[in-house]
Motif scaffolding. Sequence first.
Motif, mmCIF file in Angstrom:
data_model
loop_
_atom_site.group_PDB
_atom_site.id
_atom_site.type_symbol
_atom_site.label_atom_id
_atom_site.label_comp_id
_atom_site.label_asym_id
_atom_site.label_seq_id
_atom_site.Cartn_x
_atom_site.Cartn_y
_atom_site.Cartn_z
ATOM 1 N N LEU A 88 0.907 -1.299 -0.007
ATOM 2 C CA LEU A 88 -0.039 0.028 0.119
ATOM 3 C C LEU A 88 0.903 1.468 -0.009
ATOM 4 C CD1 LEU A 88 -3.231 -0.046 0.220
ATOM 5 C CD2 LEU A 88 -2.073 -2.013 0.660
ATOM 6 N N PHE A 112 0.797 -1.098 -5.293
ATOM 7 C CA PHE A 112 2.027 -1.605 -6.141
ATOM 8 C C PHE A 112 2.470 -2.878 -5.516
ATOM 9 C CE2 PHE A 112 5.501 -0.482 -3.165
ATOM 10 C CZ PHE A 112 4.801 0.263 -2.292
ATOM 11 N N GLU A 139 11.398 2.510 4.755
ATOM 12 C CA GLU A 139 9.953 2.768 5.147
ATOM 13 C C GLU A 139 9.625 1.611 6.255
ATOM 14 O OE1 GLU A 139 7.357 2.640 1.814
ATOM 15 O OE2 GLU A 139 8.171 4.832 1.098
ATOM 16 N N GLU A 141 7.266 -0.797 8.019
ATOM 17 C CA GLU A 141 5.708 -1.234 7.949
ATOM 18 C C GLU A 141 5.508 -2.463 8.603
ATOM 19 O OE1 GLU A 141 4.398 -0.886 3.633
ATOM 20 O OE2 GLU A 141 5.680 0.675 3.335
ATOM 21 N N ASP A 170 10.149 -1.314 3.772
ATOM 22 C CA ASP A 170 9.955 -1.245 2.383
ATOM 23 C C ASP A 170 10.942 -0.333 1.657
ATOM 24 O OD1 ASP A 170 8.921 -0.755 -0.306
ATOM 25 O OD2 ASP A 170 7.009 0.388 0.270
ATOM 26 N N LYS A 187 11.273 0.173 -5.933
ATOM 27 C CA LYS A 187 11.162 -0.836 -4.756
ATOM 28 C C LYS A 187 11.495 -1.978 -4.784
ATOM 29 C CE LYS A 187 7.675 2.037 -2.973
ATOM 30 N NZ LYS A 187 7.757 2.556 -1.472
ATOM 31 N N THR A 257 3.528 3.148 5.381
ATOM 32 C CA THR A 257 4.530 3.534 6.230
ATOM 33 C C THR A 257 3.989 4.944 6.840
ATOM 34 O OG1 THR A 257 6.701 3.669 6.570
ATOM 35 C CG2 THR A 257 5.954 4.950 4.542
HETATM 36 MG MG MG Z 1 5.718 1.488 1.646
#
Ligand code: MG
Length: 294
Positions: A88, A112, A139, A141, A170, A187, A257
């Motif tokens: 997300l 994504f 990030e 999460e 992430d 990513k 995040t």
């Molecule tokens: Mg993220």
Amino acid sequence: MKFLTLENGYLGAVIEDTAVDLGAAARELVATLPAETLLDLVRAPEGAAAEVWAIAHRAVALGVACRPLAEVRPLAPIPSPQRNIFCLGLNYRAHVKEFEKNQELPDAPIVFTKSTTSIAAPGDDIPAHTDVTQGVDYEAELALVLGRDGRDIDPADAWNHVFGYTAINDVTARDLQKTHKQWFLGKSLDGFAPMGPLLVHRSVMPAASEITVRSHINGELRQDSTFDNLIFDVPTIIATLSRGATLLAGDIIATGTPAGVGIGFDPPKFLQPGDEVIVEVTGVGPLINRVAPG
Ligand code: MG
């Protein structure tokens, strides 16, 4: 019930500060183990986790196949998932505002994926990839791991599809994210999804308001929120992802995040070679990785 993936890829359980090698425990105790790996357990019929947990308790009581958790160097809980990690984007209010000024809150979940080959273990170095990016960001999460297949999942039934949760970093190349519009490339660099160390079963998951999601960079607290601050909650996420498309047991969903990522600072505080990144999600244990030295 807390589980991990041992150094050798096989299933482990964690009871307080003790890790149990479940394969070895089952052999010693002449018990039938319903799953050899954590991914097998996640995909196994409901009830398998409790069976495995009972073996772990017997092993600890008898001192069989046990060692201190601190001596284990676990892999990611699901080191080789069957498909990309669902993620997300912009799912905490304060993070939306830091990401881009005047950015509107999303009116539907932004989704994504990260490639499976981006997954890394706790303790692994995060490659700096200085040949392809000058903007590596962190990030923190909470990541869900699904335990049941489903399509068109009703929000009211969504939690029944969750096996448990873990932590994920992430890691993102911000320059690639911006250049290519779609986020996948920025990513998915190798090593950009450190995950773990523990996978906490949903039966012992605290209330969302009791789960903190934090990151520390070189000891400095950067992100600090609670899991009830999501814009789109877990039932909405699972209902959205499964609309006309099948979700599978073993799928991983990174839920977004909170504020405090490097790009939110002016000037940005991107990660540098040698930096220590700690992601902390309540109950999972610290996820510690260092950016590889240059
Ligand atoms: Mg993220």
